[in-house]
Design an enzyme around this catalytic site. Structure first.
Site, PDB file in Angstrom:
ATOM      1  N   LYS A   1      95.294  52.793  38.761  1.00  0.00           N
ATOM      2  CA  LYS A   1      96.079  53.877  39.572  1.00  0.00           C
ATOM      3  C   LYS A   1      97.119  54.739  39.280  1.00  0.00           C
ATOM      4  O   LYS A   1      97.648  53.483  38.728  1.00  0.00           O
ATOM      5  CB  LYS A   1      96.160  53.151  41.095  1.00  0.00           C
ATOM      6  CG  LYS A   1      97.210  53.895  42.410  1.00  0.00           C
ATOM      7  CD  LYS A   1      97.565  53.200  43.532  1.00  0.00           C
ATOM      8  CE  LYS A   1      98.618  53.850  43.998  1.00  0.00           C
ATOM      9  NZ  LYS A   1      99.288  53.224  45.133  1.00  0.00           N
TER      10      LYS A   1
ATOM     11  N   LYS B   1      99.114  49.557  38.207  1.00  0.00           N
ATOM     12  CA  LYS B   1      99.672  50.877  39.268  1.00  0.00           C
ATOM     13  C   LYS B   1     100.943  51.259  38.757  1.00  0.00           C
ATOM     14  O   LYS B   1     101.525  50.183  38.131  1.00  0.00           O
ATOM     15  CB  LYS B   1     100.168  50.079  40.312  1.00  0.00           C
ATOM     16  CG  LYS B   1     100.794  51.005  41.770  1.00  0.00           C
ATOM     17  CD  LYS B   1     100.525  50.243  43.112  1.00  0.00           C
ATOM     18  CE  LYS B   1     101.011  51.199  44.083  1.00  0.00           C
ATOM     19  NZ  LYS B   1     101.799  50.530  45.012  1.00  0.00           N
TER      20      LYS B   1
HETATM   21  C1  PBG Z   1     103.025  51.248  47.177  1.00  0.00           C
HETATM   22  C2  PBG Z   1     101.452  52.050  47.251  1.00  0.00           C
HETATM   23  C3  PBG Z   1     101.405  53.422  47.043  1.00  0.00           C
HETATM   24  C4  PBG Z   1     100.520  53.769  47.143  1.00  0.00           C
HETATM   25  C5  PBG Z   1      99.273  53.206  48.155  1.00  0.00           C
HETATM   26  N1  PBG Z   1     100.623  51.982  48.017  1.00  0.00           N
HETATM   27  C6  PBG Z   1     102.666  53.146  45.507  1.00  0.00           C
HETATM   28  C7  PBG Z   1     104.146  53.952  46.059  1.00  0.00           C
HETATM   29  O1  PBG Z   1     104.250  54.298  46.870  1.00  0.00           O
HETATM   30  O2  PBG Z   1     104.736  53.633  44.908  1.00  0.00           O
HETATM   31  C8  PBG Z   1     100.157  55.323  46.415  1.00  0.00           C
HETATM   32  C9  PBG Z   1      98.950  55.623  47.613  1.00  0.00           C
HETATM   33  C10 PBG Z   1      98.386  57.267  47.307  1.00  0.00           C
HETATM   34  O3  PBG Z   1      99.503  58.055  46.354  1.00  0.00           O
HETATM   35  O4  PBG Z   1      97.967  58.219  47.464  1.00  0.00           O
HETATM   36  N2  PBG Z   1     102.489  50.235  48.292  1.00  0.00           N
END
Ligand code: PBG
Length: 303
Positions: free
Chosen positions: A227, A174
């Site tokens: 991601k 991520k």
């Molecule tokens: C963090 C989380 C994020 C997303 C899903 N879970 C990112 C974040 O805020 O750092 C992002 C998903 C998206 O942008 O569609 N638990």
């Protein structure tokens, strides 16, 4: 267009209440649903031929430790219970994180602000969240906090409590990305101080990305994830080639909003753009694609 609806995963947001269907300004077509309305929505998805959903909870209260994430009858557990009763064949994946539940907006437990996230305390909270989702019938839990060893800790906790069949979708890679902006609007989860760069990955760093994937596989992730999607297809390609493990790509909120807003400004045709993007992600090696476009894609393909 050769898209398998059975391989698309549709993100959904649930909050307490009744008859709620709140559209998010930054993400046209995406809503926060109350559990009753969520059931209607999933019925519609099922009729369209979609099979997977990824569920996020939006709590009505936050506190420093994010306790509502694993409280008895937390909103996700409640929704999963209802969903699995009405739609046993829909695969329900739950996001396991603290960021929308903590008053500071970070993904883990903070004991001392100067020291940042406390990994051990975070793992114990993540395990409690995962267990509460598993107990209500989630098919997969998806830890997204980027805590160290989160997959291993959750696998162990699930096995110990007899949830051997509950699978794990690891948010293996991520990146600390600008593309998450609209999501934080929906989940109301922007960090109130600092940023996520101490636990999310530097977007210039390809080497560590691949290492994180390897670790997640060794820790027991049934599916790994990269991601965001579009900017990171080199990582997707290499991960698939190297590890040959089931791989999901998250086509995130910012990617979605750009397409939507561009289409609203007549910069392109939404459908054509979406098909090009999804094809690119698939071509790079994704087995599953998590996308807010899934419902539109299903509608287009059904027509
Ligand atoms: C963090 C989380 C994020 C997303 C899903 N879970 C990112 C974040 O805020 O750092 C992002 C998903 C998206 O942008 O569609 N638990």
């Amino acid at each position: 267009m050769n898209i398998d609806l059975g391989k698309l995963i549709y993100p959904l947001f649930v909050k307490k209440g009744r008859y709620l269907r709140e559209e998010i300004v930054s993400m046209p077509g995406v809503y926060r649903f109350s559990p009753d309305m969520l059931l209607d929505q999933v019925l519609c998805l099922q009729k369209l031929g979609l099979k997977h959903i990824l569920l996020f909870g939006v709590p009505d209260k936050k506190d420093w430790d994010g306790k509502l994430a694993y409280a008895d009858k937390n909103i996700v557990a409640e929704a999963v219970g209802l969903l699995k009763k009405s739609f046993p064949e829909i695969i329900v994946i739950t996001d396991v994180c603290l960021c929308s539940y903590t008053s500071h907006g970070h993904c883990g437990v903070i004991k001392d602000k100067r020291k940042g996230i406390d990994n051990k305390a975070t793992l114990s909270s993540l395990c409690r969240i995962a267990l509460s989702h598993a107990a209500s019938g989630a098919d997969y839990v998806a830890p997204s906090a980027m805590a160290e060893n989160q997959v291993r800790a959750i696998r162990k906790a699930l096995d110990r409590k007899g949830y051997k069949k509950t699978k794990i979708l690891g948010y293996s890679v991520k990146f600390a990305s600008n593309f998450y902006g609209p999501f934080r609007d929906i989940a109301n989860s922007s960090p109130r101080f600092g940023d996520r760069s101490t636990y999310q990955l530097d977007y210039t760093d390809r080497e560590n990305a691949l290492k994180e994937i390897k670790d997640d596989i060794e820790e027991g992730a049934d599916i790994i994830m990269v991601k965001p999607g579009l900017g990171y297809l080199d990582v997707v390609e290499e991960a698939k080639r190297k590890f040959k493990h089931p791989l999901a790509v998250y086509n995130v909120s910012g990617e979605y909003s750009m397409v939507k807003k561009g289409a609203q400004s007549s910069l392109w045709k939404e459908k054509d753009m979406v098909f090009e993007i999804i094809s690119s992600i698939k071509r790079a090696g994704a087995d599953f694609i998590i996308t807010y476009h899934a419902k539109d894609i299903a509608r287009w393909l059904n027509n």
